[in-house]
Write a protein that holds these residues in place. Sequence first.
Motif, PDB file in Angstrom:
ATOM      1  N   PRO A 130       0.857  -1.217  -0.021  1.00  0.00           N
ATOM      2  CA  PRO A 130      -0.184   0.060  -0.292  1.00  0.00           C
ATOM      3  C   PRO A 130       1.073   1.339  -0.286  1.00  0.00           C
ATOM      4  O   PRO A 130       0.609   2.565  -0.254  1.00  0.00           O
ATOM      5  CB  PRO A 130      -0.592   0.041   1.559  1.00  0.00           C
ATOM      6  CG  PRO A 130      -0.198  -0.927   1.552  1.00  0.00           C
ATOM      7  CD  PRO A 130       0.818  -1.770   0.808  1.00  0.00           C
ATOM      8  N   VAL A 131       2.348   1.206   0.623  1.00  0.00           N
ATOM      9  CA  VAL A 131       2.378   2.937   1.004  1.00  0.00           C
ATOM     10  C   VAL A 131       1.485   3.887   1.079  1.00  0.00           C
ATOM     11  O   VAL A 131       1.394   4.960   0.900  1.00  0.00           O
ATOM     12  CB  VAL A 131       3.653   2.742  -0.326  1.00  0.00           C
ATOM     13  CG1 VAL A 131       4.194   3.728   0.019  1.00  0.00           C
ATOM     14  CG2 VAL A 131       3.966   1.632  -0.930  1.00  0.00           C
ATOM     15  N   VAL A 132       1.117   3.559   2.376  1.00  0.00           N
ATOM     16  CA  VAL A 132       0.700   5.038   3.069  1.00  0.00           C
ATOM     17  C   VAL A 132       1.084   5.385   4.396  1.00  0.00           C
ATOM     18  O   VAL A 132       0.660   6.597   4.453  1.00  0.00           O
ATOM     19  CB  VAL A 132      -0.838   4.229   3.550  1.00  0.00           C
ATOM     20  CG1 VAL A 132      -2.015   3.897   2.130  1.00  0.00           C
ATOM     21  CG2 VAL A 132      -1.045   3.066   3.984  1.00  0.00           C
ATOM     22  N   THR A 133       2.279   4.964   4.544  1.00  0.00           N
ATOM     23  CA  THR A 133       3.175   5.675   6.146  1.00  0.00           C
ATOM     24  C   THR A 133       4.373   6.203   5.276  1.00  0.00           C
ATOM     25  O   THR A 133       5.325   6.009   4.234  1.00  0.00           O
ATOM     26  CB  THR A 133       3.365   5.245   7.149  1.00  0.00           C
ATOM     27  OG1 THR A 133       4.009   3.401   6.657  1.00  0.00           O
ATOM     28  CG2 THR A 133       2.130   4.428   7.561  1.00  0.00           C
ATOM     29  N   ARG A 134       4.773   7.206   6.599  1.00  0.00           N
ATOM     30  CA  ARG A 134       6.384   8.081   5.602  1.00  0.00           C
ATOM     31  C   ARG A 134       6.947   7.050   6.092  1.00  0.00           C
ATOM     32  O   ARG A 134       8.398   6.324   4.976  1.00  0.00           O
ATOM     33  CB  ARG A 134       6.510   8.607   6.739  1.00  0.00           C
ATOM     34  CG  ARG A 134       7.970   9.675   6.506  1.00  0.00           C
ATOM     35  CD  ARG A 134       8.165  10.350   7.638  1.00  0.00           C
ATOM     36  NE  ARG A 134       9.190  11.145   7.586  1.00  0.00           N
ATOM     37  CZ  ARG A 134      10.884  10.468   8.401  1.00  0.00           C
ATOM     38  NH1 ARG A 134      10.622   9.477   9.329  1.00  0.00           N
ATOM     39  NH2 ARG A 134      11.716  10.701   7.908  1.00  0.00           N
ATOM     40  N   ALA A 135       7.317   5.919   6.836  1.00  0.00           N
ATOM     41  CA  ALA A 135       8.234   4.557   6.682  1.00  0.00           C
ATOM     42  C   ALA A 135       7.770   3.531   5.850  1.00  0.00           C
ATOM     43  O   ALA A 135       9.499   3.428   5.239  1.00  0.00           O
ATOM     44  CB  ALA A 135       7.689   3.938   8.261  1.00  0.00           C
ATOM     45  N   GLN A 136       6.878   3.394   4.928  1.00  0.00           N
ATOM     46  CA  GLN A 136       6.722   2.714   3.927  1.00  0.00           C
ATOM     47  C   GLN A 136       7.260   3.120   3.417  1.00  0.00           C
ATOM     48  O   GLN A 136       8.496   2.402   2.389  1.00  0.00           O
ATOM     49  CB  GLN A 136       5.272   2.268   3.683  1.00  0.00           C
ATOM     50  CG  GLN A 136       4.598   0.807   5.260  1.00  0.00           C
ATOM     51  CD  GLN A 136       3.075   1.003   4.432  1.00  0.00           C
ATOM     52  OE1 GLN A 136       2.639   2.151   4.221  1.00  0.00           O
ATOM     53  NE2 GLN A 136       2.996   0.590   5.385  1.00  0.00           N
ATOM     54  N   ALA A 137       7.360   4.533   3.103  1.00  0.00           N
ATOM     55  CA  ALA A 137       7.558   5.509   1.400  1.00  0.00           C
ATOM     56  C   ALA A 137       9.024   5.416   1.799  1.00  0.00           C
ATOM     57  O   ALA A 137       9.781   5.392   0.513  1.00  0.00           O
ATOM     58  CB  ALA A 137       7.182   6.346   1.515  1.00  0.00           C
ATOM     59  N   LEU A 138      10.140   5.206   2.818  1.00  0.00           N
ATOM     60  CA  LEU A 138      10.898   5.574   2.914  1.00  0.00           C
ATOM     61  C   LEU A 138      12.326   3.998   3.186  1.00  0.00           C
ATOM     62  O   LEU A 138      13.152   4.299   2.869  1.00  0.00           O
ATOM     63  CB  LEU A 138      11.992   6.408   3.582  1.00  0.00           C
ATOM     64  CG  LEU A 138      11.161   7.790   3.795  1.00  0.00           C
ATOM     65  CD1 LEU A 138      11.305   8.304   5.163  1.00  0.00           C
ATOM     66  CD2 LEU A 138      11.784   8.602   3.375  1.00  0.00           C
ATOM     67  N   GLU A 139      11.137   3.003   3.043  1.00  0.00           N
ATOM     68  CA  GLU A 139      12.207   1.890   3.205  1.00  0.00           C
ATOM     69  C   GLU A 139      12.618   1.422   1.751  1.00  0.00           C
ATOM     70  O   GLU A 139      12.382   2.133   0.698  1.00  0.00           O
ATOM     71  CB  GLU A 139      11.257   0.195   3.012  1.00  0.00           C
ATOM     72  CG  GLU A 139      10.453   0.242   4.508  1.00  0.00           C
ATOM     73  CD  GLU A 139       9.525  -0.736   4.792  1.00  0.00           C
ATOM     74  OE1 GLU A 139       8.878  -1.450   3.344  1.00  0.00           O
ATOM     75  OE2 GLU A 139       8.702  -1.358   5.334  1.00  0.00           O
ATOM     76  N   ASP A 140      14.045   1.376   2.429  1.00  0.00           N
ATOM     77  CA  ASP A 140      14.626   0.255   0.932  1.00  0.00           C
ATOM     78  C   ASP A 140      14.218  -0.164  -0.219  1.00  0.00           C
ATOM     79  O   ASP A 140      14.466   0.513  -1.181  1.00  0.00           O
ATOM     80  CB  ASP A 140      15.918  -0.417   1.476  1.00  0.00           C
ATOM     81  CG  ASP A 140      16.978   0.220   2.581  1.00  0.00           C
ATOM     82  OD1 ASP A 140      16.723   1.969   2.128  1.00  0.00           O
ATOM     83  OD2 ASP A 140      17.828  -0.124   3.235  1.00  0.00           O
ATOM     84  N   ASP A 141      13.170  -0.911   0.088  1.00  0.00           N
ATOM     85  CA  ASP A 141      12.944  -1.481  -1.495  1.00  0.00           C
ATOM     86  C   ASP A 141      11.415  -1.145  -2.018  1.00  0.00           C
ATOM     87  O   ASP A 141      10.476  -1.363  -1.828  1.00  0.00           O
ATOM     88  CB  ASP A 141      12.685  -3.254  -0.928  1.00  0.00           C
ATOM     89  CG  ASP A 141      11.694  -3.525  -0.248  1.00  0.00           C
ATOM     90  OD1 ASP A 141      12.054  -2.494   0.376  1.00  0.00           O
ATOM     91  OD2 ASP A 141      11.900  -4.768   0.570  1.00  0.00           O
ATOM     92  N   ALA A 142      11.264   0.334  -1.031  1.00  0.00           N
ATOM     93  CA  ALA A 142       9.536   0.444  -1.491  1.00  0.00           C
ATOM     94  C   ALA A 142       9.204   0.706  -2.812  1.00  0.00           C
ATOM     95  O   ALA A 142      10.318   1.201  -3.878  1.00  0.00           O
ATOM     96  CB  ALA A 142       9.701   2.037  -0.552  1.00  0.00           C
ATOM     97  N   PRO A 143       8.399   0.096  -3.056  1.00  0.00           N
ATOM     98  CA  PRO A 143       7.628   0.822  -4.083  1.00  0.00           C
ATOM     99  C   PRO A 143       7.841   2.213  -4.582  1.00  0.00           C
ATOM    100  O   PRO A 143       7.235   2.862  -3.803  1.00  0.00           O
ATOM    101  CB  PRO A 143       6.476   0.088  -4.597  1.00  0.00           C
ATOM    102  CG  PRO A 143       6.146  -0.517  -3.259  1.00  0.00           C
ATOM    103  CD  PRO A 143       7.242  -0.419  -2.320  1.00  0.00           C
TER     104      PRO A 143
END
Lengths: 726, 217
Positions: A130-143
């Motif tokens: 989903p990429v709905v949080t800042r943390a998810q967006a900043l993950e190394d392998d984030a879409p």
Amino acid sequence: MSHSAKGSPASEPSWGKRSDLDVLNRDIPRVDGPVKATGQAIYTHDVRLPDMLWARLLIHPVPRAEIESIDLEAASEMPGVVHIEALKESGDTVRYHGDDAVLAVVAAETPEQAADALREIRVKATSLPPVVTRAQALEDDAPVVSRRRNADANVGRANERGDAARADAALAEAVAVVERTFEIPVQHHACLETHGHVVQPAPDDEPVTVYASTQSVGGTPRGLARTLGRDASRIRVLTPHMGGGFGSKFGPGLEGALAARVANTTGRPVHLMLTRADEFAIAGNRSGSRQTLKVGADSEGRLVGLKLEADKLGGVSGGSLPGPPYIYTVADDDAVSSKIRSVHTATDGSRAMRAPGHPQASFAMEAAVDELAYLLGMDLVEMRIRNLESDVHHRQLRRVAEEIGWAEHPHRDRPGTAVNGRAVGIGFGVSVWGPGGRSSRCDVTVRPDGSVVSATATQDLGTGARTYVAAIVAEELGLTVDMVEARIGDSDLPPSVTSGGSVTTGSSAPAIKDAAHKAREALEALVADVLGAPVGSYSWKGGRVSVRGDASRSLPWIAVCALLREPLVAQGEFRDFLHEGRIHGAQAARVEVDTLTGRVKVLKMVTCQDQGLPLNRLALRSQINGGMIQALSYGLLEQRVFDEQDGFLLSDTLDLYKLAGAQEIPEMVALIDDEDERPSVCGMAEAPVIPGHSAIAGAIHNACGARLTRMPFTADNVLETLYGKI
Amino acid sequence: MREMDLPPDDLSAISRRSFLKGATQVAAAGGLMGASAPQDAAEPPALAEVETLSGSSAMELSVNGTVQSVEIEPRTTLLSALRTHMDPPLTGTKEVCGTGSCGACTVLIDGQPAYSCLTLAATCSGRPVTTVEGFGSPDAMSDVQQAFCDKDGMMCGFCTPGFVVATHAALERSPGADLDELKYELSGNLCRCGTYPHVFDAAQAVQQDRARGGEGR
């Protein structure tokens, strides 16, 4: 044919001495009060046209998905369905929660039939992370969900200002230094009237009529021209009343384009208003932010160095945050550095919202000022005054401090402690805004029968604009407000501005004044033949015109108008000298914290606000109250919440997304700063929404020592701050 | 409420008959929805025997003192009936949340305040409904409506009809309510512009006026 009030005027318009005013700078009940209080006011939601279709949108519930199929067959056979179309097809991707997640539009004979058909649409889709949080967006392998061109990550280019080394050096020498990280959630505008339009198609030789819940009745024709396949001049937009905008209703949006398209295709009027859930999904928001702010002060309490690193969280948009130092002054400009970037998530893009970015900046900056004052053992008000340049802020802070009972407060330079689990504290905040003014026009028509119309293509978002469109003319011509008809909310009227950034009053009021003044001078030219005095030597008061200094030479209004053989039309334009656009405010809040349950109760809020000449004190006080209340609601209650695992928006009802209600409202005092005697007008709506939540956070800190760095200030947040992880 | 005994998968099979028996006994007494209203409420028919009806039927609604026949479905809310099925439509009552959270759709049913978005129109047959339009018109406003204008108890105005009706009901139920009690009474209504303080001013002005013997129109 009509008289025209052209030529060089005998004098320039002016707002006049405040002591001479009979209408303005007083409490004026709004002119559309009776239609609003009796349910007769027609909003876009309420428009009912013969043969009208009801349209609804299907919005995919998760932010990112690959569409396998959208099967419309069963839905298209449902009773009453007239039009149905898919906006995505097999192989398409839903890229974010927002307008890109609109999968289909249905139009049917009744709203219930449209809803039924929506449920029969069969969508096969595979959800993506989903990429709905800042943390998810900043993950190394984030879409990569950013829509920036050639983006290879979800982080925008950082805007870096100042010299970090200089800031570090100054902070190293500071006597007191505070460093905190602040987390601010996304806020929704939550306009009670959702976004939407009613589009009435027309043959090529007639104008298309569009009812729109918009902040830009004048700009909406251009926004729909391409979809409707006709020139903007042949689209008439009407906004007789609108149920709130707060920055979210500038353009027609996808929902407006779809309403126009369905109307074009079917040849029937189409009513397409978002549902409440749709509104939370695709109608914008105030961006969140994460800010790490480090500020230092010298032993005198002067700010000497500042560093800010901030992420703006505007979903697929950039988000807003003004650069530091926010309002307060750091002695050496070179000792300020900042690095601000956007972090993108697959969520609805942020839009302007009442003072975009400013409440976010205020929250961090006011916290730093409070903490530095405590470190130095300094009074919170004195600390602020030392670091604010404007005398206006100084007097306003003293005024709100007096009103909130600061002098009698037992702990002004340190936090208090709870007694029997109860603690009372006071906090402060300040605001600035530059509302500006720009090109705007107004026609004032005076008819031989004495009737007066003041017309301009502005819109009343609830501010009371419609009322001053009449009241300014009434003041100039010595009439009562009810003798002037205000015509607004129609794109065919003389153009005015889009209502954003508090520019409406500063733009339209000078044009109205100019038109009224021209009408007055044209009437004086006629009256001169009867009363014998030259233009410019008359007084217009109480429904009469009289020669200034000789009340025996006068005529009643109706006799003046009888001198007209045809309607007089005076065309007014924006006059720069009638507006000035720099405003200030200060706020104070008193709260009670229950340190056993973590519950915060706001007891009182006070604002002192300047804006030049107050046009309508009654509406002005209400708008100041409204700013405080929206800030209170932002601070205590509001928070958009996504399910992080699957990406569902959890806060998509007014039960789950909380707004302040009657029981949250404290004692409220809205002080109009009458020491501001500028002979100018301007809007002020942005300013009072900026510091309220900051003042409440400061009051919580002052009450019990808990510095909340996260919003909203819920009970668990308070307890965790007081006692650590709970 | 017999239909609640049905397994969820069978909810679509709720018949008009079982629906009427379960949900609208008050209304049924008023001859709801024409001739096929249930005669015997004693024995619920077996599901297989029930005739499943759908679509709209005529019923009578009494709104603001006028009885009107409207074509509605069993699931039509009172809010939808008012706004889209009456002729002319009564659009003063506003739809904001649709979930009973905001009070913009508040009307009086049998003199009691109710959220019309959570009320099925079918349950209102034979029960007088009063909407904001029923309290007054711009030329002849109720005391509450007049006070909302005088005290500027509105900004955008979208919540105003709900607040006007709720204030009438609050002052009926608690004529001497103090400010805290008024806040409690009005806590079922939301305003986004933040007009609350002026709404409270309006309510208190009505209280004072009525206490002085002013006529509560």
